[in-house]
Structure formats: structure tokens, C-alpha cells
Design a protein around this motif. Structure first.
Motif, PDB file in Angstrom:
ATOM      1  N   GLU A  94      42.578  34.598 -20.778  1.00 20.73           N
ATOM      2  CA  GLU A  94      43.346  35.855 -20.487  1.00 20.73           C
ATOM      3  C   GLU A  94      44.048  35.620 -19.029  1.00 20.73           C
ATOM      4  O   GLU A  94      45.193  36.110 -18.552  1.00 20.73           O
ATOM      5  N   GLU A  95      43.110  35.294 -18.206  1.00 18.50           N
ATOM      6  CA  GLU A  95      43.262  35.340 -16.645  1.00 18.50           C
ATOM      7  C   GLU A  95      44.248  34.149 -16.101  1.00 18.50           C
ATOM      8  O   GLU A  95      44.797  34.291 -15.607  1.00 18.50           O
ATOM      9  N   TYR A  96      43.512  33.079 -16.706  1.00 21.45           N
ATOM     10  CA  TYR A  96      44.052  31.659 -16.345  1.00 21.45           C
ATOM     11  C   TYR A  96      45.109  30.910 -17.206  1.00 21.45           C
ATOM     12  O   TYR A  96      45.639  30.039 -16.708  1.00 21.45           O
ATOM     13  N   TYR A  97      45.023  31.138 -18.232  1.00 19.95           N
ATOM     14  CA  TYR A  97      46.015  30.628 -19.285  1.00 19.95           C
ATOM     15  C   TYR A  97      46.266  31.641 -20.477  1.00 19.95           C
ATOM     16  O   TYR A  97      46.190  31.746 -21.541  1.00 19.95           O
ATOM     17  N   PRO A  98      47.000  32.523 -20.019  1.00 17.33           N
ATOM     18  CA  PRO A  98      47.524  33.966 -20.920  1.00 17.33           C
ATOM     19  C   PRO A  98      48.345  33.391 -22.107  1.00 17.33           C
ATOM     20  O   PRO A  98      48.216  34.185 -23.094  1.00 17.33           O
ATOM     21  N   ASP A  99      49.025  32.391 -21.780  1.00  9.96           N
ATOM     22  CA  ASP A  99      49.694  31.797 -23.221  1.00  9.96           C
ATOM     23  C   ASP A  99      48.935  31.729 -24.286  1.00  9.96           C
ATOM     24  O   ASP A  99      49.415  31.328 -25.363  1.00  9.96           O
ATOM     25  N   LEU A 100      47.494  31.362 -24.017  1.00  7.12           N
ATOM     26  CA  LEU A 100      46.930  30.962 -25.200  1.00  7.12           C
ATOM     27  C   LEU A 100      46.027  31.928 -25.724  1.00  7.12           C
ATOM     28  O   LEU A 100      45.132  31.941 -26.353  1.00  7.12           O
ATOM     29  N   LYS A 101      46.098  33.250 -25.204  1.00 12.00           N
ATOM     30  CA  LYS A 101      45.622  34.266 -25.871  1.00 12.00           C
ATOM     31  C   LYS A 101      45.523  34.478 -27.485  1.00 12.00           C
ATOM     32  O   LYS A 101      44.707  34.619 -28.131  1.00 12.00           O
ATOM     33  N   ASP A 102      46.792  34.438 -27.936  1.00  6.72           N
ATOM     34  CA  ASP A 102      46.960  34.435 -29.414  1.00  6.72           C
ATOM     35  C   ASP A 102      46.504  33.260 -29.887  1.00  6.72           C
ATOM     36  O   ASP A 102      45.917  33.201 -31.030  1.00  6.72           O
ATOM     37  N   TRP A 103      46.464  32.207 -29.382  1.00  8.83           N
ATOM     38  CA  TRP A 103      45.926  31.067 -29.917  1.00  8.83           C
ATOM     39  C   TRP A 103      44.455  31.167 -30.016  1.00  8.83           C
ATOM     40  O   TRP A 103      43.943  30.677 -31.199  1.00  8.83           O
ATOM     41  N   TRP A 104      43.527  31.766 -29.097  1.00 11.52           N
ATOM     42  CA  TRP A 104      42.380  31.838 -28.901  1.00 11.52           C
ATOM     43  C   TRP A 104      41.903  32.534 -30.365  1.00 11.52           C
ATOM     44  O   TRP A 104      40.858  32.205 -30.925  1.00 11.52           O
ATOM     45  N   TRP A 105      42.503  33.964 -30.594  1.00 11.72           N
ATOM     46  CA  TRP A 105      42.082  34.684 -31.690  1.00 11.72           C
ATOM     47  C   TRP A 105      42.199  33.878 -32.929  1.00 11.72           C
ATOM     48  O   TRP A 105      41.550  34.055 -33.885  1.00 11.72           O
ATOM     49  N   SER A 106      43.523  33.192 -33.062  1.00 10.21           N
ATOM     50  CA  SER A 106      43.654  32.280 -34.276  1.00 10.21           C
ATOM     51  C   SER A 106      42.555  31.138 -34.360  1.00 10.21           C
ATOM     52  O   SER A 106      41.970  31.148 -35.403  1.00 10.21           O
ATOM     53  N   PHE A 107      42.512  30.367 -33.586  1.00 10.85           N
ATOM     54  CA  PHE A 107      41.464  29.293 -33.633  1.00 10.85           C
ATOM     55  C   PHE A 107      40.208  29.491 -33.525  1.00 10.85           C
ATOM     56  O   PHE A 107      39.465  29.049 -34.421  1.00 10.85           O
ATOM     57  N   ARG A 108      39.873  30.555 -32.622  1.00 16.02           N
ATOM     58  CA  ARG A 108      38.388  30.717 -32.698  1.00 16.02           C
ATOM     59  C   ARG A 108      37.828  31.829 -33.508  1.00 16.02           C
ATOM     60  O   ARG A 108      36.640  31.766 -34.128  1.00 16.02           O
ATOM     61  N   VAL A 109      38.312  32.790 -33.902  1.00 16.69           N
ATOM     62  CA  VAL A 109      38.007  34.054 -34.759  1.00 16.69           C
ATOM     63  C   VAL A 109      38.744  33.966 -36.021  1.00 16.69           C
ATOM     64  O   VAL A 109      38.080  33.740 -37.097  1.00 16.69           O
ATOM     65  N   ASP A 110      40.003  34.288 -36.148  1.00 18.71           N
ATOM     66  CA  ASP A 110      40.574  34.669 -37.140  1.00 18.71           C
ATOM     67  C   ASP A 110      40.545  33.274 -38.448  1.00 18.71           C
ATOM     68  O   ASP A 110      40.662  33.536 -39.780  1.00 18.71           O
ATOM     69  N   ALA A 111      40.439  32.113 -37.893  1.00 23.47           N
ATOM     70  CA  ALA A 111      40.299  31.059 -38.736  1.00 23.47           C
ATOM     71  C   ALA A 111      39.311  31.037 -39.684  1.00 23.47           C
ATOM     72  O   ALA A 111      39.114  30.315 -40.944  1.00 23.47           O
ATOM     73  N   TYR A 112      38.254  31.721 -39.390  1.00 16.37           N
ATOM     74  CA  TYR A 112      37.180  31.771 -40.175  1.00 16.37           C
ATOM     75  C   TYR A 112      36.736  32.940 -40.907  1.00 16.37           C
ATOM     76  O   TYR A 112      35.743  33.149 -41.451  1.00 16.37           O
ATOM     77  N   THR A 113      37.851  34.028 -40.902  1.00 16.02           N
ATOM     78  CA  THR A 113      37.749  35.249 -41.730  1.00 16.02           C
ATOM     79  C   THR A 113      36.518  35.845 -41.584  1.00 16.02           C
ATOM     80  O   THR A 113      35.761  36.208 -42.325  1.00 16.02           O
ATOM     81  N   PRO A 114      35.929  36.259 -40.383  1.00 16.61           N
ATOM     82  CA  PRO A 114      34.766  36.919 -40.222  1.00 16.61           C
ATOM     83  C   PRO A 114      34.500  38.086 -40.857  1.00 16.61           C
ATOM     84  O   PRO A 114      35.483  39.012 -40.796  1.00 16.61           O
ATOM     85  N   ALA A 115      33.523  38.517 -41.639  1.00 17.72           N
ATOM     86  CA  ALA A 115      33.328  39.810 -42.302  1.00 17.72           C
ATOM     87  C   ALA A 115      32.029  40.346 -41.915  1.00 17.72           C
ATOM     88  O   ALA A 115      31.063  39.464 -41.574  1.00 17.72           O
ATOM     89  N   GLY A 116      31.566  41.707 -42.306  1.00 17.56           N
ATOM     90  CA  GLY A 116      30.259  42.112 -42.216  1.00 17.56           C
ATOM     91  C   GLY A 116      30.176  42.840 -41.082  1.00 17.56           C
ATOM     92  O   GLY A 116      31.357  43.602 -40.465  1.00 17.56           O
TER      93      GLY A 116
END
Length: 199
Positions: A94-116
């Protein structure tokens, strides 16, 4: 840059030096003043910050606060260090590469559909993937929601005060939540109910 940034956000870096070691295993691992980062991520790094080398390095550096400065019971309450370190990856981007914020959520979190829920012990998960999804990924979601509930300034003030209050101690959820005012606790109640099975 992550070391300097986290020092500004969370409090002074607690050690005299930091050593980053290219590991011979495909992951990261934190120790006090020392982090291992998977060797394959170095070998395949192209200079693009949208990479595991960037993310895991920022993650392991954050552990110098969330595990190193403030201890935690990593078996019974793993979210207290892993969720905070995972969300620190996002904060770094968010600080150094703000254009990657949405990518991070998609790549790091949402791709694994975490639950619980995020407050399980390490003994309650049937697989490493299930544990990571809940503790690390949902944990990052919870912290992001907490930030929205409190506002950015109050959220980072909470983390800094938690680092101060827990310095040299084993931090606990009770300590973490005790740093909020009654009004703030009311503001975050829905988030806590959503992410904590034991709430």
C-alpha cells in the motif's frame, strides 16, 4: 524499506541488526533478528514487486515485531503473529506499490477462498492449507475490516500500543482488545463476531 516502515508504524526495531538468508526450502521462516526466505523465489525474481520474494520478505520482517518483540502462543493463538505479519505485506505494498493493492487481495487471499474462523489452534485444522487460509488469510481480512471500523489512524495506533504493551511479553487476545475504548469495542463487535468462532 519494510524494516524502516514497520519501525515507524509499530515502534523501534528491537534488534541490533537484521539478517536475510536465502533458504534451501520453499518458504519463509522467522527468528529473532534473522529471517529465511525461499531460495527459489530469489532465483526466479525478475525485479517485479508482484512476487513471493517481495511478499514473504515483508512478511518475515514483520515477524520481528509480531513474534519477536511481542511474543505469542503460536500453537494456541497463531493469529496474533501470523495475521499481523500477513496484513503487514499489504501495508507494505500500500505504501510503496499502491497499484498492487487489488492484486494482493486477489493473489494472496481471494484465490484460496478462505473460510471459517481465525481463532482456531494449530491442532484444530485438518491440513496446512486450511490453517493458512483461516489464520493468515482470513486474519488479514479481519484486520482490514478492523481498520475500516476504527479508521486508519486509530488502527495503527492500536498496533503500536499493542507492540508497546506486549514488548518482551507473551501477548494475548485479551491484551490486544483491552487497548480499545468501550466505544471502539462497540464499533468492532460485528467484525469480531464474523471472524472469531469463540466470540
Amino acid at each position: 524499506r519494510s524494516l524502516e516502515m514497520y519501525s515507524d508504524l509499530y515502534g523501534p526495531y528491537p534488534y541490533d541488526r537484521l539478517v536475510v538468508v536465502q533458504a534451501d526450502f520453499p518458504d519463509g521462516m522467522e527468528f529473532s533478528g534473522l529471517v529465511f526466505v525461499g531460495g527459489s523465489w530469489f532465483m526466479h525474481y525478475t525485479g517485479d514487486p508482484a512476487s513471493y520474494l517481495t511478499l514473504i520478505t515483508a512478511h518475515e520482517v514483520a515477524h520481528q515485531w509480531w513474534y519477536g518483540l511481542v511474543g505469542s502462543d503460536q500453537a494456541l493463538v497463531p493469529w496474533l503473529d501470523e495475521a499481523l505479519s500477513t496484513y503487514s505485506e499489504y501495508v507494505f505494498l500500500e505504501e510503496y506499490y499502491p497499484d498492487l493493492k487489488d492484486w494482493w487481495w486477489s493473489f494472496r487471499v481471494d484465490a484460496y477462498t478462505p473460510a471459517g474462523f481465525i481463532d482456531g489452534t494449530v491442532y484444530e485444522f485438518e491440513s496446512v492449507r486450511e490453517y493458512i487460509n483461516a489464520t493468515y488469510l482470513l486474519g488479514a481480512r479481519m484486520l482490514h475490516n478492523l481498520r475500516a471500523d476504527l479508521g486508519t489512524n486509530a488502527f495503527f495506533d492500536l498496533l503500536r500500543r499493542y507492540a508497546e504493551a506486549g514488548s518482551g511479553r507473551i501477548g494475548t487476545p485479551d491484551l490486544f482488545w483491552s487497548l480499545l475504548t468501550p466505544e471502539q469495542l462497540a464499533a468492532v463487535e460485528a467484525t469480531r463476531r464474523r471472524y472469531f468462532g469463540g466470540f
